[in-house]
Design an enzyme around this catalytic site. Structure first.
Site, PDB file in Angstrom:
ATOM      1  N   LYS A  22       0.843  -1.213   0.000  1.00 43.34           N
ATOM      2  CA  LYS A  22       0.000   0.000   0.000  1.00 43.34           C
ATOM      3  C   LYS A  22       0.872   1.255   0.000  1.00 43.34           C
ATOM      4  O   LYS A  22       0.666   2.166  -0.796  1.00 43.34           O
ATOM      5  CB  LYS A  22      -0.880  -0.005   1.260  1.00 43.34           C
ATOM      6  CG  LYS A  22      -1.490   1.337   1.590  1.00 43.34           C
ATOM      7  CD  LYS A  22      -2.360   1.300   2.826  1.00 43.34           C
ATOM      8  CE  LYS A  22      -1.635   1.451   4.146  1.00 43.34           C
ATOM      9  NZ  LYS A  22      -1.326   2.838   4.533  1.00 43.34           N
ATOM     10  N   ASN A  23       1.857   1.281   0.900  1.00 45.61           N
ATOM     11  CA  ASN A  23       2.627   2.514   1.062  1.00 45.61           C
ATOM     12  C   ASN A  23       3.633   2.748  -0.065  1.00 45.61           C
ATOM     13  O   ASN A  23       4.188   3.837  -0.182  1.00 45.61           O
ATOM     14  CB  ASN A  23       3.309   2.538   2.434  1.00 45.61           C
ATOM     15  CG  ASN A  23       2.287   2.718   3.547  1.00 45.61           C
ATOM     16  OD1 ASN A  23       1.130   3.043   3.283  1.00 45.61           O
ATOM     17  ND2 ASN A  23       2.707   2.497   4.786  1.00 45.61           N
ATOM     18  N   CYS A 117      -4.294  12.873  13.318  1.00 45.43           N
ATOM     19  CA  CYS A 117      -5.004  11.607  13.234  1.00 45.43           C
ATOM     20  C   CYS A 117      -4.736  10.847  14.522  1.00 45.43           C
ATOM     21  O   CYS A 117      -3.950  11.273  15.369  1.00 45.43           O
ATOM     22  CB  CYS A 117      -4.621  10.819  12.001  1.00 45.43           C
ATOM     23  SG  CYS A 117      -3.116   9.926  12.125  1.00 45.43           S
ATOM     24  N   ARG A 122       1.099  14.410  13.418  1.00 45.92           N
ATOM     25  CA  ARG A 122       1.458  14.244  12.009  1.00 45.92           C
ATOM     26  C   ARG A 122       1.473  15.564  11.208  1.00 45.92           C
ATOM     27  O   ARG A 122       0.678  15.766  10.291  1.00 45.92           O
ATOM     28  CB  ARG A 122       0.552  13.207  11.346  1.00 45.92           C
ATOM     29  CG  ARG A 122       0.589  11.875  12.075  1.00 45.92           C
ATOM     30  CD  ARG A 122      -0.133  10.798  11.352  1.00 45.92           C
ATOM     31  NE  ARG A 122       0.619  10.273  10.224  1.00 45.92           N
ATOM     32  CZ  ARG A 122       0.142   9.364   9.385  1.00 45.92           C
ATOM     33  NH1 ARG A 122      -1.057   8.894   9.529  1.00 45.92           N
ATOM     34  NH2 ARG A 122       0.888   8.920   8.402  1.00 45.92           N
ATOM     35  N   ASP A 307       4.965   0.703  11.978  1.00 47.23           N
ATOM     36  CA  ASP A 307       3.754   0.033  11.469  1.00 47.23           C
ATOM     37  C   ASP A 307       3.664  -1.436  11.894  1.00 47.23           C
ATOM     38  O   ASP A 307       2.679  -2.109  11.593  1.00 47.23           O
ATOM     39  CB  ASP A 307       3.692   0.139   9.934  1.00 47.23           C
ATOM     40  CG  ASP A 307       3.411   1.554   9.470  1.00 47.23           C
ATOM     41  OD1 ASP A 307       2.986   2.376  10.300  1.00 47.23           O
ATOM     42  OD2 ASP A 307       3.630   1.844   8.277  1.00 47.23           O
ATOM     43  N   ARG A 399      -8.570  -0.472   4.850  1.00 48.22           N
ATOM     44  CA  ARG A 399      -7.676   0.534   4.274  1.00 48.22           C
ATOM     45  C   ARG A 399      -6.317  -0.068   3.933  1.00 48.22           C
ATOM     46  O   ARG A 399      -5.608   0.457   3.081  1.00 48.22           O
ATOM     47  CB  ARG A 399      -7.444   1.673   5.279  1.00 48.22           C
ATOM     48  CG  ARG A 399      -8.687   2.439   5.612  1.00 48.22           C
ATOM     49  CD  ARG A 399      -8.348   3.592   6.516  1.00 48.22           C
ATOM     50  NE  ARG A 399      -7.251   4.377   5.935  1.00 48.22           N
ATOM     51  CZ  ARG A 399      -6.676   5.406   6.531  1.00 48.22           C
ATOM     52  NH1 ARG A 399      -7.086   5.792   7.704  1.00 48.22           N
ATOM     53  NH2 ARG A 399      -5.689   6.050   5.940  1.00 48.22           N
TER      54      ARG A 399
END
Ligand code: EPU
Length: 420
Positions: A22-23, A117, A122, A307, A399
């Site tokens: 994803k990233n 968030c 962030r 993560d 997500r």
């Protein structure tokens, strides 16, 4: 809204294939805004974050098509649309990576400020500092950042911040510098594999970039970038999440299609925690046995990734002894600790350090997911816990994990989605 229901206590066994990252896919998609022609991206996972960025790019004048085979085909059709609206950006902070490419290609960009968030404040100061160094005029007003420049000029940019390097700020400046006039040097660049992957794509589009994967990037700006085809790298966090689930449930799982080179720090900590790990080409096998406590500190790559912190905490909650996790990227990223306590974990958070006293067993309960990786951690804890665990608010999982429930079921988990 949906929830995940798990009947825990079964060791995971078997093989699972990882999806594309994803990233890595997100900045690569944004880079398509720089191209004169059509780009084809293979391996972009089917996730809501990818769909959201697709919508952002569409709102910026690109045509974004997901072909039946799974490839994304992206081509810019209308450069007059240069505003990324709040309603899309607020759902995914990664949208900020449209700022650099739009500014460099069109001379103007307006992107909603993403706001904070649940994992922390962030800020985006490093993104703005980097683009300003390339000559952009930047204003933040009415909740939007507006950036203007006739043509960006190469410069020397220092990208280190209070928490180390920034992945997406490096991506933004790297993309912008690729079309700037002259040479740019980014010092203290992020060296995550996702940045290396982006650089590979940009080079295939015609960019001149040296040093990708190191802390110093040298970019010689070019006049135009063309469309190109690209396959994104495997998702290292998804891979490690399955390894943690295997170890925590005292099972044995082989993850296929991954790159062990991207996971050195995580594999090292697994071994320290008593997990048997074997890496063989693109496959990694983890077998959980007598798990023992260990200490983990999250750091920018090649350190232990933030993560993976929550998923590792789930595993350490049932390891023998007392472990610590020190969070150096997002000091407040511990929302999952309180939820895990509802399953019987003994976790004490003081500032950016969590102390985890291993327990013999967890017991099922209803828990609430707060963000993507926290959700994955609660699923792992639910797989370990005796009895039924309901994980609510699982839209976070959609997500970032492609078909997590299907993949875990194939590994023998008793897990399903239900309407909540
Ligand atoms: N930071 C600043 N100023 C900035 C930018 C960042 O101070 O202008 C700080 C952040 O607050 C944080 C640290 O720098 O303390 C590192 O943040 P970074 O900018 O590297 O994060 P990011 O690029 O916004 C990406 C991933 C995150 C992952 C982080 C760290 C994407 C789309 N997101 O975010 O992924 O946690 O890098 O590795 O690539 C996830 O996938 O669950 C996720 C949150």
């Amino acid at each position: 809204m949906q929830k995940i229901v798990i009947e825990g206590g079964k060791p995971l066994r078997g093989e699972v294939s990882v999806s594309g990252s994803k990233n890595a896919a997100l900045p690569v998609m944004a880079a398509c805004l720089l191209a004169e022609g059509e780009c084809r991206i293979s391996g972009a996972p089917r996730l809501t974050d990818i769909d959201t960025l697709g919508k952002v790019l569409t709102s910026l004048g690109a045509k974004v098509l997901r072909e039946d085979g799974g490839d994304l085909v992206i081509a810019v059709e209308d450069e007059s649309k240069s505003t990324a609206e709040y309603d899309l950006v607020r759902t995914m902070r990664g949208s900020i990576c449209a700022l650099g490419p739009m500014l460099a290609k069109r001379g103007y960009a307006k992107v909603s400020l993403p706001g904070g968030c649940v994992i922390g404040a962030r800020p985006i100061d490093l993104h703005l500092k980097g683009l300003q160094a390339l000559g952009a005029e930047i204003a933040c007003e009415h909740g939007y950042v507006t950036a203007k420049a006739k043509r960006l000029r190469g410069a020397r940019v220092y990208m280190g911040g209070s928490f180390g390097s920034s992945v997406l700020a490096t991506a933004n400046v790297l993309m912008a510098a690729s079309l700037a006039e002259g040479q740019t040097v980014i010092e203290h660049a992020a060296c995550e594999p996702e940045i290396e992957d982006l650089a590979r794509f940009l080079i295939d589009m015609g960019a001149s970039i040296e040093g990708a994967g190191s802390h110093r990037l040298l970019i010689r700006g070019v006049r135009r970038l063309d469309g190109a085809a690209h396959r994104v790298i495997p998702d290292r966090i998804e891979a490690a999440t399955f390894l943690a689930a295997a170890a925590a449930t005292r099972g044995k799982v082989t993850v296929r299609g991954t790159d062990a080179g991207h996971l050195a720090a995580v594999l090292d900590r697994f071994q320290e925690a008593g997990v048997k790990v074997a890496a063989n080409g693109k496959a990694i096998t983890a077998e959980g046995g007598d798990l023992c406590a260990t200490d983990v500190t999250t750091l920018p790559y090649p350190g232990f990734p933030t993560d993976m912190q929550a998923q590792f905490m789930a595993m350490l909650s049932v390891a023998r002894g007392t472990s610590t996790i020190t969070e150096k990227i997002y000091p407040e990223r511990f929302m999952h600790a309180a939820e895990m306590s509802r399953l019987g974990a003994k976790i004490n958070v003081r500032g950016n350090v969590a102390v985890i006293e291993g327990v013999e067993r967890l017991t099922g309960a209803t828990v609430m997911a707060s963000d993507l990786r926290a959700s994955a951690a609660l699923v792992i804890a639910g797989l370990v816990a005796e009895g039924r665990t309901d994980v609510r608010r699982i839209y976070h999982l959609d997500r970032g994990y492609e078909d997590l429930v299907g993949k875990l079921s194939a590994l023998g988990a008793n897990i399903r989605r239900e309407e909540d």
